[in-house]
Design a protein around this motif. Structure first.
Motif, PDB file in Angstrom:
ATOM      1  N   GLN A 198      54.916 -50.376 -29.620  1.00  0.00           N
ATOM      2  CA  GLN A 198      55.470 -49.447 -28.645  1.00  0.00           C
ATOM      3  C   GLN A 198      56.834 -48.939 -29.116  1.00  0.00           C
ATOM      4  OE1 GLN A 198      55.514 -51.213 -24.762  1.00  0.00           O
ATOM      5  NE2 GLN A 198      56.092 -49.344 -23.722  1.00  0.00           N
ATOM      6  N   GLU A 245      50.946 -47.722 -26.655  1.00  0.00           N
ATOM      7  CA  GLU A 245      51.575 -46.463 -26.260  1.00  0.00           C
ATOM      8  C   GLU A 245      52.217 -45.746 -27.444  1.00  0.00           C
ATOM      9  OE1 GLU A 245      54.008 -46.709 -22.768  1.00  0.00           O
ATOM     10  OE2 GLU A 245      52.807 -48.311 -21.920  1.00  0.00           O
ATOM     11  N   SER A 254      53.360 -49.273 -15.704  1.00  0.00           N
ATOM     12  CA  SER A 254      54.375 -50.063 -16.398  1.00  0.00           C
ATOM     13  C   SER A 254      54.451 -51.453 -15.776  1.00  0.00           C
ATOM     14  CB  SER A 254      55.722 -49.351 -16.273  1.00  0.00           C
ATOM     15  OG  SER A 254      56.692 -50.056 -16.985  1.00  0.00           O
ATOM     16  N   GLY A 255      54.467 -52.472 -16.606  1.00  0.00           N
ATOM     17  CA  GLY A 255      54.570 -53.832 -16.118  1.00  0.00           C
ATOM     18  C   GLY A 255      53.234 -54.463 -15.755  1.00  0.00           C
ATOM     19  N   SER A 256      52.124 -53.765 -16.044  1.00  0.00           N
ATOM     20  CA  SER A 256      50.830 -54.335 -15.684  1.00  0.00           C
ATOM     21  C   SER A 256      50.311 -55.312 -16.735  1.00  0.00           C
ATOM     22  CB  SER A 256      49.809 -53.223 -15.451  1.00  0.00           C
ATOM     23  OG  SER A 256      49.720 -52.392 -16.578  1.00  0.00           O
ATOM     24  N   GLY A 257      51.086 -55.532 -17.785  1.00  0.00           N
ATOM     25  CA  GLY A 257      50.683 -56.530 -18.773  1.00  0.00           C
ATOM     26  C   GLY A 257      49.940 -55.965 -19.968  1.00  0.00           C
ATOM     27  N   LYS A 258      50.054 -54.678 -20.188  1.00  0.00           N
ATOM     28  CA  LYS A 258      49.325 -54.048 -21.293  1.00  0.00           C
ATOM     29  C   LYS A 258      49.796 -54.565 -22.643  1.00  0.00           C
ATOM     30  CE  LYS A 258      50.573 -49.838 -20.133  1.00  0.00           C
ATOM     31  NZ  LYS A 258      51.512 -50.143 -19.052  1.00  0.00           N
ATOM     32  N   SER A 259      51.103 -54.563 -22.840  1.00  0.00           N
ATOM     33  CA  SER A 259      51.631 -55.058 -24.127  1.00  0.00           C
ATOM     34  C   SER A 259      51.285 -56.519 -24.317  1.00  0.00           C
ATOM     35  CB  SER A 259      53.142 -54.873 -24.183  1.00  0.00           C
ATOM     36  OG  SER A 259      53.480 -53.511 -24.150  1.00  0.00           O
ATOM     37  N   THR A 260      51.352 -57.276 -23.232  1.00  0.00           N
ATOM     38  CA  THR A 260      51.022 -58.697 -23.306  1.00  0.00           C
ATOM     39  C   THR A 260      49.574 -58.884 -23.764  1.00  0.00           C
ATOM     40  OG1 THR A 260      52.539 -59.016 -21.470  1.00  0.00           O
ATOM     41  CG2 THR A 260      51.101 -60.858 -22.010  1.00  0.00           C
ATOM     42  N   VAL A 306      50.732 -62.905 -15.506  1.00  0.00           N
ATOM     43  CA  VAL A 306      50.752 -61.534 -16.021  1.00  0.00           C
ATOM     44  C   VAL A 306      49.341 -61.002 -16.213  1.00  0.00           C
ATOM     45  CG1 VAL A 306      51.490 -60.069 -17.922  1.00  0.00           C
ATOM     46  CG2 VAL A 306      53.009 -61.848 -17.073  1.00  0.00           C
TER      47      VAL A 306
HETATM   48  N1  LIG Z   1      57.867 -63.401 -23.005  1.00  0.00           N
HETATM   49  C1  LIG Z   1      57.852 -63.137 -21.702  1.00  0.00           C
HETATM   50  N2  LIG Z   1      58.433 -63.984 -20.830  1.00  0.00           N
HETATM   51  C2  LIG Z   1      58.421 -63.735 -19.492  1.00  0.00           C
HETATM   52  N3  LIG Z   1      57.865 -62.654 -18.936  1.00  0.00           N
HETATM   53  C3  LIG Z   1      57.269 -61.767 -19.745  1.00  0.00           C
HETATM   54  C4  LIG Z   1      57.239 -61.949 -21.164  1.00  0.00           C
HETATM   55  N4  LIG Z   1      56.593 -60.910 -21.716  1.00  0.00           N
HETATM   56  C5  LIG Z   1      56.239 -60.118 -20.687  1.00  0.00           C
HETATM   57  N5  LIG Z   1      56.634 -60.621 -19.507  1.00  0.00           N
HETATM   58  C6  LIG Z   1      56.400 -60.022 -18.177  1.00  0.00           C
HETATM   59  O1  LIG Z   1      55.071 -59.614 -18.122  1.00  0.00           O
HETATM   60  C7  LIG Z   1      54.938 -58.431 -17.383  1.00  0.00           C
HETATM   61  C8  LIG Z   1      54.134 -57.426 -18.174  1.00  0.00           C
HETATM   62  O2  LIG Z   1      54.864 -57.051 -19.335  1.00  0.00           O
HETATM   63  P1  LIG Z   1      54.254 -56.064 -20.407  1.00  0.00           P
HETATM   64  O3  LIG Z   1      55.304 -55.817 -21.418  1.00  0.00           O
HETATM   65  O4  LIG Z   1      52.971 -56.586 -20.898  1.00  0.00           O
HETATM   66  O5  LIG Z   1      54.020 -54.747 -19.540  1.00  0.00           O
HETATM   67  P2  LIG Z   1      53.428 -53.342 -19.979  1.00  0.00           P
HETATM   68  O6  LIG Z   1      52.199 -53.128 -19.200  1.00  0.00           O
HETATM   69  O7  LIG Z   1      53.316 -53.268 -21.448  1.00  0.00           O
HETATM   70  O8  LIG Z   1      54.544 -52.341 -19.455  1.00  0.00           O
HETATM   71  P3  LIG Z   1      55.085 -50.971 -20.143  1.00  0.00           P
HETATM   72  O9  LIG Z   1      54.092 -49.900 -19.853  1.00  0.00           O
HETATM   73  O10 LIG Z   1      56.379 -50.718 -19.421  1.00  0.00           O
HETATM   74  O11 LIG Z   1      55.276 -51.240 -21.595  1.00  0.00           O
HETATM   75  C9  LIG Z   1      56.352 -57.970 -17.053  1.00  0.00           C
HETATM   76  O12 LIG Z   1      56.602 -58.290 -15.716  1.00  0.00           O
HETATM   77  C10 LIG Z   1      57.225 -58.791 -17.955  1.00  0.00           C
HETATM   78  O13 LIG Z   1      58.441 -59.079 -17.329  1.00  0.00           O
END
Ligand SMILES: Nc1ncnc2c1ncn2[C@@H]1O[C@H](COP(=O)(O)OP(=O)(O)OP(=O)(O)O)[C@@H](O)[C@H]1O
Ligand SMILES: [Mg+2]
Lengths: 283, 258
Positions: free
Chosen positions: B82, B159, B41-47, B21
């Motif tokens: 979020q 966000e 979306s899905g670029s790993g920002k929340s992570t 991620v």
């Molecule tokens: N606990 C987890 N287990 C497995 N995969 C995860 C986990 N948490 C996040 N992911 C994966 O990591 C990737 C990034 O998730 P994340 O939530 O960080 O995206 P984001 O950038 O915050 O998206 P958004 O703008 O939609 O909130 C996604 O593909 C998600 O499926």
């Protein structure tokens, strides 16, 4: 061009489906108050009326089906000899003691199981197994171990409530949003504070509801236990009445049991409403 | 540096194998900066934000704050999630006070502090309301007041204004900038709204996806920070550059997903 023909063809395949306005068949919507009250009264009054009509107009042996008047009469008789009161108190006492013990233990155990995966792994398999053993099937064992006094009856209620209630409380804890727990950590809470100040208030309505459902089970179990071995109690009243073919007294017992159960239920619903105003769907 | 992210990698084990991620994330943030991380979306920002908050451990690399590695969540970092995370059984006032309560602040002081920030977010008259009586935007403002009440060194926001209408959003932007100027707070905000990022931050990290990497770091130098600046050509240049960066990435993501 293909796009528009495509759109037209798919539309022509759709079956028109009118939605007529309705009052009675509203889905998950409030119905007018008078209609609701009317329906609720009908729910009780209609069976009563049928019962009265059948016993009045059809020639039925009262030993087979007593009339409402017979039952009322039997109620008066049992009430005046204080037998009914004694039986009710005996049953309530057993249910009270057994249920309070079971709830007092199962609520903390359920919360621990829901909060800590380690404790869940330790207890869930055995609880899941015990839950599927019908509590009445324990009666012979309980009589063997504990005799025929009050202990086996209270123990029966305990067994019937404890495992179910633990697992139901555990489930309510599992549904506490993870975000809520994490924001508590971020705000500086430790695990204990999160458990007591966030998880506990969040699951309180779920716990009250679990207890409401399991109290109904406890109430049934006490009657079952009294059917088998007791000197007094509502279950005992019914089994004695059955032996002497006093059908009217069987009906008195059943109705009293039902009304007390309903009262418990309403009490818990009231408790839920006043203590967890935030959890109701209405604004 | 105040907040340091060194060679951070994060992967998840999923049933389809290992999901990378975040890959080789490096960020240096000085005290008092307003940083936005922009990505699809899905670029790993929340992570990424969860690693900074200490809610999750990186697979490798580290996050340091004030020279000390982060080992877990703590009140030096406030966070606005979020999704709405108010405690539904507490009134707005109690929600805003809760962090202070957890940290043992006496009743009177925490009441005053929370009231001050509720006033700042414009919700004084809703102090006694329950969260279910609020709109989405109002809930988010309570969450911001709650985070600010503890006077964190860093405010992490995921966000936070995503669900708000344009005008409320604009008002929140003004408020954030005002707050940032008046205090010495460091803000790390995540958004997918490019204009929001350009308008608010002094520096932007543009994130690419699958795996999430820092694609570009942009220093923002706007002539001023009133909403009229959004019509300024400098603003447009920044916005367009970021849009192009993210668009390229979008196609890649589609190709990668296929
Ligand atoms: N606990 C987890 N287990 C497995 N995969 C995860 C986990 N948490 C996040 N992911 C994966 O990591 C990737 C990034 O998730 P994340 O939530 O960080 O995206 P984001 O950038 O915050 O998206 P958004 O703008 O939609 O909130 C996604 O593909 C998600 O499926
Ligand atoms: Mg996210």
């Amino acid at each position: 061009m293909t796009e528009s023909t495509n759109a037209r063809s798919i539309r022509s395949l759709m079956k028109p489906k009118p939605m007529r306005p309705t009052v009675f068949w509203r889905l998950a919507e409030d119905i007018p108050k008078p209609l609701q009250t009317g329906l609720m009264i009908t729910s009780i009054a209609l069976p009563l009326l049928l019962w009265w009509a059948v016993t009045t107009f059809a020639n039925i042996d009262p030993k087979f089906l007593p009339s409402p008047a017979d039952v009322l009469h039997a109620f008066g008789r049992l009430w005046s000899t204080r037998e009914l009161l004694k039986d009710t108190v005996a049953s309530l006492w057993r249910v009270g003691v057994g249920f309070i013990f079971a709830a007092a233990l199962s609520i903390p155990v359920g919360i621990l199981m829901g909060s800590f995966p380690s404790i869940r792994a330790l207890l869930e398999p055995i609880f899941g197994l015990m839950r599927y053993m019908p509590a009445p099937a324990f009666i012979p064992l309980l009589i063997l171990y504990l005799g025929i006094g009050e202990e086996p009856k209270i123990m029966l209620i305990f067994i019937g409530v404890f495992f179910f209630n633990s697992l139901m409380v555990m489930d309510t804890v599992k549904f506490v949003p993870k975000d809520l727990i994490e924001s508590t950590y971020i705000l500086g809470g430790n695990r204990w504070e999160t458990l007591t100040q966030v998880i506990l208030p969040h699951v309180l309505p779920g716990i009250i509801d679990a207890c409401r459902i399991n109290l109904a089970a406890a109430w049934q179990l006490v009657i079952v236990s009294e059917l088998i071995a007791a000197t007094e109690g509502l279950g005992r009243r019914i089994s004695v009445a059955g032996r002497f073919l006093r059908t009217d007294e069987i009906f008195v017992g059943l109705i009293v049991i039902g009304i007390i159960g309903l009262a418990f239920d309403l009490l818990f619903q009231y408790l839920l409403r006043v203590s967890c105003h935030w959890a109701s769907q209405k604004r | 540096m105040f907040l340091e992210i060194n060679n951070l990698n994060k992967q998840f084990q999923t049933k389809n194998g290992t999901l990378i991620v975040l890959k080789d994330i490096n960020m240096l943030i000085a005290q008092g900066e307003f940083i936005c991380a922009v990505g699809a979306s899905g670029s790993g920002k929340s992570t990424l934000l969860r690693q900074i908050a200490g809610l999750d451990r990186p697979t490798s690399g580290e996050v340091m704050i004030d020279g000390k590695p982060i080992t877990g969540p703590g009140p030096d970092r406030g966070m606005v999630f979020q999704h709405y995370t108010l405690y539904p059984w507490m009134s707005v006032q109690e929600n805003a006070e809760f962090g202070l309560k957890l940290q043992g602040v006496p009743k009177k002081e925490r009441r005053e502090q929370a009231s001050y920030y509720l006033n700042v977010v414009g919700l004084t008259q809703f102090a006694k309301a329950l969260p279910k009586e609020l709109s989405g935007g109002m809930k988010q403002r309570v969450a911001i007041a709650r985070a600010l009440a503890s006077e964190p060194k860093v405010l992490l926001m995921d966000e936070p204004f995503g669900a708000l209408d344009v005008h409320t959003k604009e008002a929140m932007h003004e408020f954030m900038l005002d707050l940032w100027r008046r205090t010495n707070i460091t803000i790390f905000m995540i958004t997918h709204d490019v204009e929001e990022a350009v308008f608010l931050s002094n520096r932007i990290y543009a994130l690419g996806a699958r795996p999430g990497t820092v694609r570009k770091e942009m220093l923002i130098n706007l002539p001023n920070r009133s909403h009229t600046v959004k019509r300024h050509s400098t603003f447009h240049d920044y916005r367009d550059e970021l849009m192009d960066l993210l668009r390229l990435h979008g196609q890649e993501a589609v190709a990668l997903a296929a």
